[in-house]
Design an enzyme around this catalytic site. Structure first.
Site, PDB file in Angstrom:
ATOM      1  N   ASP A 187       0.852  -1.190   0.000  1.00 52.02           N
ATOM      2  CA  ASP A 187       0.000   0.000   0.000  1.00 52.02           C
ATOM      3  C   ASP A 187       0.892   1.247   0.000  1.00 52.02           C
ATOM      4  O   ASP A 187       1.623   1.482   0.964  1.00 52.02           O
ATOM      5  CB  ASP A 187      -0.899  -0.015   1.248  1.00 52.02           C
ATOM      6  CG  ASP A 187      -1.848   1.173   1.304  1.00 52.02           C
ATOM      7  OD1 ASP A 187      -1.886   1.961   0.336  1.00 52.02           O
ATOM      8  OD2 ASP A 187      -2.568   1.315   2.314  1.00 52.02           O
TER       9      ASP A 187
ATOM     10  N   ASP B 185       4.001  11.059   2.255  1.00 54.27           N
ATOM     11  CA  ASP B 185       3.903  11.790   3.528  1.00 54.27           C
ATOM     12  C   ASP B 185       4.975  11.306   4.497  1.00 54.27           C
ATOM     13  O   ASP B 185       5.574  12.100   5.229  1.00 54.27           O
ATOM     14  CB  ASP B 185       2.518  11.575   4.156  1.00 54.27           C
ATOM     15  CG  ASP B 185       1.406  12.104   3.273  1.00 54.27           C
ATOM     16  OD1 ASP B 185       1.656  13.073   2.527  1.00 54.27           O
ATOM     17  OD2 ASP B 185       0.293  11.542   3.318  1.00 54.27           O
TER      18      ASP B 185
HETATM   19  O1  RIB Z   1      -1.361  11.168   1.197  1.00 53.95           O
HETATM   20  C1  RIB Z   1      -2.321  10.240   1.657  1.00 53.95           C
HETATM   21  C2  RIB Z   1      -3.463  10.967   2.301  1.00 53.95           C
HETATM   22  O2  RIB Z   1      -4.114  11.745   1.316  1.00 53.95           O
HETATM   23  C3  RIB Z   1      -4.537  10.074   2.875  1.00 53.95           C
HETATM   24  O3  RIB Z   1      -4.300   9.722   4.217  1.00 53.95           O
HETATM   25  C4  RIB Z   1      -5.809  10.885   2.664  1.00 53.95           C
HETATM   26  O4  RIB Z   1      -6.422  11.288   3.845  1.00 53.95           O
HETATM   27  C5  RIB Z   1      -5.398  12.072   1.802  1.00 53.95           C
HETATM   28  O5  RIB Z   1      -5.257  13.214   2.546  1.00 53.95           O
END
Ligand code: RIB
Length: 313
Positions: free
Chosen positions: A252, A258
């Site tokens: 995943d 992030d």
């Molecule tokens: O980058 C992934 C995130 O993008 C997810 O957690 C979703 O909430 C969106 O903000």
């Protein structure tokens, strides 16, 4: 980079979104007009801002988050969870008019995904909120932002950071071309290839030796992440270089970008060599893809370092 090597009084300030992710696992991503059966469905914590805040926190640094949730059970639970993780939540505001932000995610058997975001309370984070916590910008060692909150708020946050000479890391995702008009200073811009194309009008590769210039935004370092392919780094007055991420079988990739940004922020304030920061962030991001859910797989500092020791001998 060692398990203990960080300055405990440094602090990362993250301004961004908090969402509740609803994920549906499917064989193939849906086409227009198609109805699909999901093989599984689950609810988890997400939002680009919150994912980055958690990734930064797991590098062992103090993290404060500025954001906005709804006056509902999801918002309450999110603040409880982040408090348990040791993230400072005093500047996570509560909106009376909107529910906590949410995201609808489809995840296919190859780990690819689509995401639809409903901003909800994230859209209620205003510049006035930032003014009420200006001290956080002053004392932070770095400010980390994305574009899931209102753009005027994000721009104002960067201006406040610039005012206090606090370095800024911006991940301009989801992309919005309005930022091209911002006259702001960014220390590190973290983009993927499609964001790079939108920024510079063409895709980038390592043979572009110099940091491409933008009309208004002043950037010190540009990091181009490419998933499993080499990360390319451009710095002012220097030759571009690449860093290879480890080769892992992703289940995943939601939140991998992030995790990269949050882990990079943690490494950035330790003032290591840039190449070491990128290696650390690449390893963190790759490890995060081994579990399903944006935050489930975010590794701790110890896990990243142990994994890196194992792969480099
Ligand atoms: O980058 C992934 C995130 O993008 C997810 O957690 C979703 O909430 C969106 O903000």
């Amino acid at each position: 980079m060692t398990e203990e090597e960080f300055t405990p009084d440094s602090e990362i300030l993250v301004i961004g979104s908090l969402n509740i992710d609803q994920t549906y696992r499917v064989d193939n991503l849906p086409q227009a007009g198609q109805t699909l059966h999901a093989e599984g469905c689950f609810t988890s914590f997400g939002g680009k801002g919150a994912n980055q805040a958690l990734a930064a926190r797991r590098t062992g640094h103090e993290v404060s988050m500025i954001g906005c949730v709804g006056d509902d059970a999801h918002g309450e639970k999110y603040k409880e969870r982040f408090t348990q993780e040791g993230i400072q939540c005093e500047a996570i505001f509560t909106s009376e008019k909107s529910p906590t932000g949410s995201a609808f995610i489809t995840l296919d058997s190859r780990g690819e995904n689509t995401i639809i975001v409903h901003s909800g309370a994230n859209a209620d984070l205003l510049s006035e909120h930032l003014d009420s916590v200006q001290n956080l910008f002053k004392k932070a060692s770095v400010v980390l932002l994305q574009l899931e909150c209102p753009l005027p708020t994000v721009k104002y946050a960067i201006q406040l950071a610039n005012k206090y000479r606090t370095p800024v890391i911006l991940n301009p995702s989801p992309w919005n071309s309005e930022i091209l008009d911002w006259e702001v200073g960014i220390d590190t811009l973290i983009v993927n290839q499609s964001e790079a194309c939108s920024l510079f009008g063409s895709s980038l590769n390592a043979s572009h030796e110099k940091l491409p210039e933008l009309a208004h935004i002043k950037i010190q370092t540009l990091i181009l992440t490419q998933g499993a392919r080499d990360t390319i780094i451009y710095e002012q007055e220097k030759k571009a270089f690449t860093v290879s991420p480890p080769n892992l079988q992703a289940v995943d990739t939601v939140g991998a970008g992030d995790t990269f940004a949050g882990a990079y922020a943690g490494a950035f304030i330790e003032e290591q060599q840039l190449i070491a920061d990128i290696e650390f962030a690449n390893n963190a991001a790759s490890l995060s893809t081994l579990k399903i859910g944006a935050q489930k797989g975010i590794p701790s500092r110890k896990e990243i370092i142990e994994f890196m020791k194992g792969t480099t001998g």
